[in-house]
Design a protein around this motif. Structure first.
Motif, PDB file in Angstrom:
ATOM      1  N   THR A  96       0.828  -1.204   0.000  1.00 34.17           N
ATOM      2  CA  THR A  96       0.000   0.000   0.000  1.00 34.17           C
ATOM      3  C   THR A  96       0.862   1.253   0.000  1.00 34.17           C
ATOM      4  O   THR A  96       0.378   2.345  -0.289  1.00 34.17           O
ATOM      5  CB  THR A  96      -0.948   0.046   1.215  1.00 34.17           C
ATOM      6  OG1 THR A  96      -0.169   0.015   2.403  1.00 34.17           O
ATOM      7  CG2 THR A  96      -1.904  -1.133   1.187  1.00 34.17           C
ATOM      8  N   ALA A  97       2.136   1.088   0.353  1.00 30.60           N
ATOM      9  CA  ALA A  97       3.085   2.198   0.327  1.00 30.60           C
ATOM     10  C   ALA A  97       4.478   1.606   0.286  1.00 30.60           C
ATOM     11  O   ALA A  97       4.696   0.467   0.703  1.00 30.60           O
ATOM     12  CB  ALA A  97       2.930   3.073   1.567  1.00 30.60           C
ATOM     13  N   ALA A  98       5.440   2.365  -0.241  1.00 31.52           N
ATOM     14  CA  ALA A  98       6.833   1.901  -0.292  1.00 31.52           C
ATOM     15  C   ALA A  98       7.761   3.096  -0.306  1.00 31.52           C
ATOM     16  O   ALA A  98       7.392   4.196  -0.726  1.00 31.52           O
ATOM     17  CB  ALA A  98       7.055   1.054  -1.540  1.00 31.52           C
ATOM     18  N   LYS A  99       8.942   2.879   0.188  1.00 37.08           N
ATOM     19  CA  LYS A  99      10.000   3.886   0.144  1.00 37.08           C
ATOM     20  C   LYS A  99      11.315   3.153  -0.093  1.00 37.08           C
ATOM     21  O   LYS A  99      11.634   2.210   0.606  1.00 37.08           O
ATOM     22  CB  LYS A  99      10.075   4.661   1.457  1.00 37.08           C
ATOM     23  CG  LYS A  99      11.147   5.733   1.432  1.00 37.08           C
ATOM     24  CD  LYS A  99      11.084   6.560   2.680  1.00 37.08           C
ATOM     25  CE  LYS A  99      12.087   7.657   2.776  1.00 37.08           C
ATOM     26  NZ  LYS A  99      13.241   7.636   1.948  1.00 37.08           N
ATOM     27  N   ALA A 100      12.041   3.561  -1.072  1.00 37.25           N
ATOM     28  CA  ALA A 100      13.317   2.910  -1.399  1.00 37.25           C
ATOM     29  C   ALA A 100      14.467   3.628  -0.710  1.00 37.25           C
ATOM     30  O   ALA A 100      14.386   4.758  -0.345  1.00 37.25           O
ATOM     31  CB  ALA A 100      13.538   2.905  -2.898  1.00 37.25           C
TER      32      ALA A 100
END
Length: 100
Positions: A96-100
């Motif tokens: 539902t959300a991601a951060k690399a």
């Protein structure tokens, strides 16, 4: 992509054997399954007989139908199943959300 989260509890004192077996199963059976993307196995720090198997699949159907209903699933379970101390709890997740 979906993430399969399998919470595995093994019998005490069998860590080395289980880790060899699950690596063998990943490299000989699971990696050949249709829809398989990748997998990671994590061992518990506080509970060393607890493992999380995290598998990325293209779809839930690739796991639940394509793999679990295939002869490969029986082969997979024959490799890792003898180490289980309790039934494995399996759930699927979607991002539902991601951060690399």
């Amino acid at each position: 992509m979906i993430l399969e989260h399998a919470d595995i509890r093994i019998a005490p004192g069998r860590n080395a054997e289980f880790e060899e077996a699950i690596n063998r199963g990943l490299n000989t059976v699971l990696c050949k399954a249709k829809g398989f993307i990748n997998a990671k196995v994590m061992r518990g720090i506080e509970s060393t007989e607890r493992y999380l198997l995290l598998i990325e699949w293209e779809s839930v159907a690739d796991h639940n139908v394509g793999f679990r209903e295939s002869p490969a699933f029986a082969e997979w379970r024959a490799i890792i199943g003898p180490f289980f101390a309790a039934p494995t709890v399996v759930e699927h997740f979607e991002a539902t959300a991601a951060k690399a």
